[in-house]
Design a protein around this motif. Sequence first.
Motif, PDB file in Angstrom:
ATOM      1  N   UNK A  76       5.540   0.834 -10.209  1.00 33.87           N
ATOM      2  CA  UNK A  76       5.001   1.370 -11.462  1.00 33.87           C
ATOM      3  C   UNK A  76       3.917   0.448 -12.003  1.00 33.87           C
ATOM      4  N   UNK A  77       4.176  -0.840 -11.956  1.00 37.19           N
ATOM      5  CA  UNK A  77       3.233  -1.842 -12.468  1.00 37.19           C
ATOM      6  C   UNK A  77       1.889  -1.785 -11.729  1.00 37.19           C
ATOM      7  N   UNK A  78       1.917  -1.496 -10.439  1.00 35.35           N
ATOM      8  CA  UNK A  78       0.679  -1.496  -9.650  1.00 35.35           C
ATOM      9  C   UNK A  78       0.134  -0.089  -9.403  1.00 35.35           C
ATOM     10  N   UNK A  79       0.773   0.919  -9.965  1.00 41.01           N
ATOM     11  CA  UNK A  79       0.240   2.266  -9.864  1.00 41.01           C
ATOM     12  C   UNK A  79       0.464   2.965  -8.538  1.00 41.01           C
ATOM     13  N   UNK A  80       1.541   2.629  -7.851  1.00 40.57           N
ATOM     14  CA  UNK A  80       1.868   3.270  -6.579  1.00 40.57           C
ATOM     15  C   UNK A  80       3.077   4.170  -6.809  1.00 40.57           C
ATOM     16  N   UNK A  81       2.949   5.421  -6.384  1.00 34.94           N
ATOM     17  CA  UNK A  81       4.028   6.382  -6.639  1.00 34.94           C
ATOM     18  C   UNK A  81       4.897   6.652  -5.417  1.00 34.94           C
ATOM     19  N   UNK A  82       4.376   6.458  -4.241  1.00 30.72           N
ATOM     20  CA  UNK A  82       5.095   6.797  -3.014  1.00 30.72           C
ATOM     21  C   UNK A  82       5.657   5.535  -2.368  1.00 30.72           C
ATOM     22  N   UNK A  83       6.997   5.439  -2.331  1.00 30.49           N
ATOM     23  CA  UNK A  83       7.649   4.242  -1.790  1.00 30.49           C
ATOM     24  C   UNK A  83       7.311   4.034  -0.313  1.00 30.49           C
ATOM     25  N   UNK A  84       7.222   5.125   0.448  1.00 27.22           N
ATOM     26  CA  UNK A  84       6.891   5.012   1.866  1.00 27.22           C
ATOM     27  C   UNK A  84       5.517   4.418   2.096  1.00 27.22           C
ATOM     28  N   UNK A  85       4.527   4.876   1.326  1.00 31.51           N
ATOM     29  CA  UNK A  85       3.177   4.323   1.446  1.00 31.51           C
ATOM     30  C   UNK A  85       3.142   2.871   0.991  1.00 31.51           C
ATOM     31  N   UNK A  86       3.861   2.587  -0.084  1.00 33.19           N
ATOM     32  CA  UNK A  86       3.926   1.218  -0.587  1.00 33.19           C
ATOM     33  C   UNK A  86       4.480   0.286   0.486  1.00 33.19           C
ATOM     34  N   UNK A  87       5.586   0.675   1.078  1.00 32.58           N
ATOM     35  CA  UNK A  87       6.218  -0.145   2.111  1.00 32.58           C
ATOM     36  C   UNK A  87       5.289  -0.319   3.306  1.00 32.58           C
ATOM     37  N   UNK A  88       4.682   0.770   3.739  1.00 30.60           N
ATOM     38  CA  UNK A  88       3.777   0.730   4.892  1.00 30.60           C
ATOM     39  C   UNK A  88       2.555  -0.152   4.624  1.00 30.60           C
ATOM     40  N   UNK A  89       1.936   0.021   3.466  1.00 32.34           N
ATOM     41  CA  UNK A  89       0.742  -0.765   3.127  1.00 32.34           C
ATOM     42  C   UNK A  89       1.076  -2.246   2.987  1.00 32.34           C
ATOM     43  N   UNK A  90       2.198  -2.544   2.351  1.00 32.78           N
ATOM     44  CA  UNK A  90       2.616  -3.935   2.180  1.00 32.78           C
ATOM     45  C   UNK A  90       2.877  -4.576   3.540  1.00 32.78           C
ATOM     46  N   UNK A  91       3.566  -3.854   4.406  1.00 33.22           N
ATOM     47  CA  UNK A  91       3.910  -4.391   5.726  1.00 33.22           C
ATOM     48  C   UNK A  91       2.658  -4.631   6.575  1.00 33.22           C
ATOM     49  N   UNK A  92       1.676  -3.765   6.469  1.00 32.90           N
ATOM     50  CA  UNK A  92       0.417  -3.955   7.206  1.00 32.90           C
ATOM     51  C   UNK A  92      -0.255  -5.264   6.806  1.00 32.90           C
ATOM     52  N   UNK A  93      -0.163  -5.591   5.544  1.00 32.63           N
ATOM     53  CA  UNK A  93      -0.833  -6.787   5.037  1.00 32.63           C
ATOM     54  C   UNK A  93      -0.018  -8.060   5.247  1.00 32.63           C
ATOM     55  N   UNK A  94       1.301  -7.983   5.059  1.00 36.38           N
ATOM     56  CA  UNK A  94       2.136  -9.190   5.078  1.00 36.38           C
ATOM     57  C   UNK A  94       3.147  -9.249   6.217  1.00 36.38           C
ATOM     58  N   UNK A  95       3.120  -8.283   7.117  1.00 32.66           N
ATOM     59  CA  UNK A  95       4.015  -8.235   8.280  1.00 32.66           C
ATOM     60  C   UNK A  95       5.498  -8.152   7.927  1.00 32.66           C
ATOM     61  N   UNK A  96       5.809  -7.862   6.687  1.00 31.20           N
ATOM     62  CA  UNK A  96       7.188  -7.677   6.226  1.00 31.20           C
ATOM     63  C   UNK A  96       7.187  -6.544   5.211  1.00 31.20           C
TER      64      UNK A  96
END
Length: 118
Positions: A76-96
Amino acid sequence: MDQRVQAITALMERHLHRDLSLEEMARSVNLSSSRLRHLFKAEIGRSPAEYLKLLRMQRARELIETTFLTMKQIMTEIGVKDKGHFTEDFKKLYDLTPAQYAARHRSASLLVKKAAAK
């Protein structure tokens, strides 16, 4: 750096929680959407959407490291609504995944605190 690109990056940083459209950003610096996209990519090396996603993931990492917010609250704080996209994007950047990153960060912090206490 072009002042209009600086203004857009500052706008993004101030409004991570909002859905900023390319058109809205372009209007704010009196450019067409296509001109903004071209200028932004030339100056930053990424499209405005890619850069905004990067800023959001960096902020998510900061929040994981410095707060006890839940992933839902961070999203909510960063304006992301889809948990799947959030997880995928985070993992692409930080490998976790965000949860894995949080668990590692918390366990590393505990080890540092224990070592400092000795």
